[in-house]
Scaffold this motif. Structure first.
Motif, PDB file in Angstrom:
ATOM      1  N   UNK A  21       0.825  -1.217   0.000  1.00 51.29           N
ATOM      2  CA  UNK A  21       0.000   0.000   0.000  1.00 51.29           C
ATOM      3  C   UNK A  21       0.856   1.264   0.000  1.00 51.29           C
ATOM      4  N   UNK A  22       2.137   1.138   0.370  1.00 46.45           N
ATOM      5  CA  UNK A  22       3.066   2.278   0.356  1.00 46.45           C
ATOM      6  C   UNK A  22       4.160   2.083  -0.693  1.00 46.45           C
ATOM      7  N   UNK A  23       3.939   1.170  -1.615  1.00 49.02           N
ATOM      8  CA  UNK A  23       4.963   0.756  -2.584  1.00 49.02           C
ATOM      9  C   UNK A  23       6.231   0.310  -1.843  1.00 49.02           C
ATOM     10  N   UNK A  24       5.979  -0.416  -0.747  1.00 52.27           N
ATOM     11  CA  UNK A  24       7.045  -1.017   0.058  1.00 52.27           C
ATOM     12  C   UNK A  24       8.053   0.012   0.571  1.00 52.27           C
ATOM     13  N   UNK A  25       7.516   1.122   1.078  1.00 53.95           N
ATOM     14  CA  UNK A  25       8.373   2.138   1.688  1.00 53.95           C
ATOM     15  C   UNK A  25       9.124   1.529   2.878  1.00 53.95           C
ATOM     16  N   UNK A  26      10.375   1.945   3.030  1.00 54.14           N
ATOM     17  CA  UNK A  26      11.252   1.369   4.049  1.00 54.14           C
ATOM     18  C   UNK A  26      11.101   2.126   5.369  1.00 54.14           C
ATOM     19  N   UNK A  27      10.093   1.774   6.124  1.00 56.33           N
ATOM     20  CA  UNK A  27       9.855   2.393   7.422  1.00 56.33           C
ATOM     21  C   UNK A  27      10.894   1.907   8.421  1.00 56.33           C
ATOM     22  N   UNK A  28      10.988   2.605   9.546  1.00 57.82           N
ATOM     23  CA  UNK A  28      11.894   2.189  10.610  1.00 57.82           C
ATOM     24  C   UNK A  28      11.577   0.771  11.060  1.00 57.82           C
ATOM     25  N   UNK A  29      10.295   0.487  11.234  1.00 55.00           N
ATOM     26  CA  UNK A  29       9.888  -0.841  11.694  1.00 55.00           C
ATOM     27  C   UNK A  29      10.264  -1.911  10.683  1.00 55.00           C
ATOM     28  N   UNK A  30      10.032  -1.651   9.398  1.00 53.52           N
ATOM     29  CA  UNK A  30      10.407  -2.616   8.358  1.00 53.52           C
ATOM     30  C   UNK A  30      11.913  -2.864   8.370  1.00 53.52           C
ATOM     31  N   UNK A  31      12.702  -1.799   8.483  1.00 56.91           N
ATOM     32  CA  UNK A  31      14.157  -1.945   8.457  1.00 56.91           C
ATOM     33  C   UNK A  31      14.666  -2.705   9.675  1.00 56.91           C
ATOM     34  N   UNK A  59       9.075  -2.581  -6.257  1.00 57.16           N
ATOM     35  CA  UNK A  59      10.130  -3.145  -5.408  1.00 57.16           C
ATOM     36  C   UNK A  59      10.173  -2.344  -4.114  1.00 57.16           C
ATOM     37  N   UNK A  60      10.526  -1.063  -4.198  1.00 59.44           N
ATOM     38  CA  UNK A  60      10.468  -0.177  -3.025  1.00 59.44           C
ATOM     39  C   UNK A  60      10.594   1.268  -3.470  1.00 59.44           C
ATOM     40  N   UNK A  61       9.757   2.116  -2.873  1.00 59.38           N
ATOM     41  CA  UNK A  61       9.764   3.552  -3.174  1.00 59.38           C
ATOM     42  C   UNK A  61      10.742   4.321  -2.305  1.00 59.38           C
ATOM     43  N   UNK A  62      11.479   3.619  -1.432  1.00 61.28           N
ATOM     44  CA  UNK A  62      12.441   4.303  -0.567  1.00 61.28           C
ATOM     45  C   UNK A  62      11.902   4.532   0.823  1.00 61.28           C
ATOM     46  N   UNK A  63      12.515   5.443   1.556  1.00 66.40           N
ATOM     47  CA  UNK A  63      12.099   5.701   2.933  1.00 66.40           C
ATOM     48  C   UNK A  63      10.682   6.259   2.987  1.00 66.40           C
ATOM     49  N   UNK A  64      10.018   5.974   4.094  1.00 65.99           N
ATOM     50  CA  UNK A  64       8.681   6.513   4.341  1.00 65.99           C
ATOM     51  C   UNK A  64       8.843   7.974   4.767  1.00 65.99           C
ATOM     52  N   UNK A 109      15.126   2.564  -1.959  1.00 61.78           N
ATOM     53  CA  UNK A 109      14.812   1.329  -2.680  1.00 61.78           C
ATOM     54  C   UNK A 109      15.876   1.033  -3.724  1.00 61.78           C
ATOM     55  N   UNK A 110      16.354   2.080  -4.391  1.00 60.84           N
ATOM     56  CA  UNK A 110      17.456   1.951  -5.341  1.00 60.84           C
ATOM     57  C   UNK A 110      18.745   1.604  -4.599  1.00 60.84           C
ATOM     58  N   UNK A 111      18.914   2.191  -3.424  1.00 63.08           N
ATOM     59  CA  UNK A 111      20.060   1.878  -2.574  1.00 63.08           C
ATOM     60  C   UNK A 111      20.066   0.397  -2.208  1.00 63.08           C
TER      61      UNK A 111
END
Length: 254
Positions: A21-31, A59-64, A109-111
């Motif tokens: 739902x967030x294009x797999x944004x990398x939240x603190x909790x996810x990381x 894949x991932x949109x990067x940080x939330x 996400x690119x990182x």
């Protein structure tokens, strides 16, 4: 796990970023979950290769960005330090990591793609480090992207923020293979399984050697390589592999 899924197929582990739902944004909790899972996989040593993919269309949109806007720099630093630890866990892992990229891989996400040891992209995939467009340069993503692609291209990505295609990502070294969208999983698993047939001890020693020598001067690297190959020639894996070669049979790895 709330933000990830994990499964094993034979000797290949598959981590799925699970915030579609967030294009797999990398939240603190996810990381945090990602670091913990990677370190668990590393310690258990049940698989020999790990694939990272995204649920849904990206894949991932990067940080939330909700975790950055109007936050104190100390809070923001906590997020980025956790990202650092997750990327370091990939580098420290004995297993090679492969990014399986569909949709977009932007900013962190690119990182993440660049931090993985290898990457396979769907032909329609797009990559960008677009922080310049929102007033916050992609400092941390560029640190990894500039080590995967040529310096001039990395600078262009950082300072224009524009997308590059999967074919361009292949041309400039960000990914290893570009495949038709419908064959992304099949081709990624083929690559993973082609590596997973080998000894994890050998994969681990090779991965550690590869990154340690990468930025050495040529003959410093060769001296380190000479020392390493001499040392590892006495391991049981090397003895078994060489015997199997002479006996014209498949080696029996642990």
């Amino acid at each position: 796990m709330k933000n990830l899924k994990y499964q094993e197929r034979g000797k290949v582990g598959i981590i799925s970023l699970n915030r579609p739902e967030t294009r797999n944004a990398l939240s603190l909790e996810l990381l945090q979950e990602l670091e913990d899972l990677i370190r668990k996989i590393s310690e258990e040593r049940l698989v020999r290769v790990v694939v990272i993919r995204g649920e849904g269309r990206a894949f991932s949109s990067g940080h939330d960005l909700k975790e950055i806007l109007d936050r104190h720099p100390i809070e923001v630093e906590k997020l980025f330090n956790q990202c650092y630890r997750a990327m370091l866990a990939i580098r420290d892992a004995p297993q090679p990591y492969i990014a399986m990229v569909q949709g977009v891989a932007t900013a962190a996400g690119c990182q993440l793609v660049a931090a993985c040891d290898m990457a396979v992209a769907a032909k329609s995939a797009l990559f960008a480090t677009p922080g310049v467009k929102i007033g916050l340069f992609c400092y941390t993503p560029i640190a990894f992207v500039s080590r995967a692609v040529g310096r001039k291209k990395a600078f262009e990505m950082g300072f224009t923020g524009e997308f590059i295609t999967a074919d361009e990502a292949l041309q400039f070294g960000l990914v290893n293979r570009v495949v038709e969208d419908e064959k992304l999983e099949e081709e990624t698993m083929k690559l993973a399984e082609s590596v997973a047939r080998y000894s994890l001890n050998v994969l681990e020693s090779g991965k550690r050697f590869f990154y340690k020598q990468l930025f050495m001067e040529d003959f410093q690297a060769l001296a380190f390589a000479t020392e390493s190959i001499s040392l590892y020639s006495s391991t049981e894996d090397a003895k078994e592999g060489i015997r199997a070669f002479f006996e014209k049979r498949e080696p029996m790895w642990e």
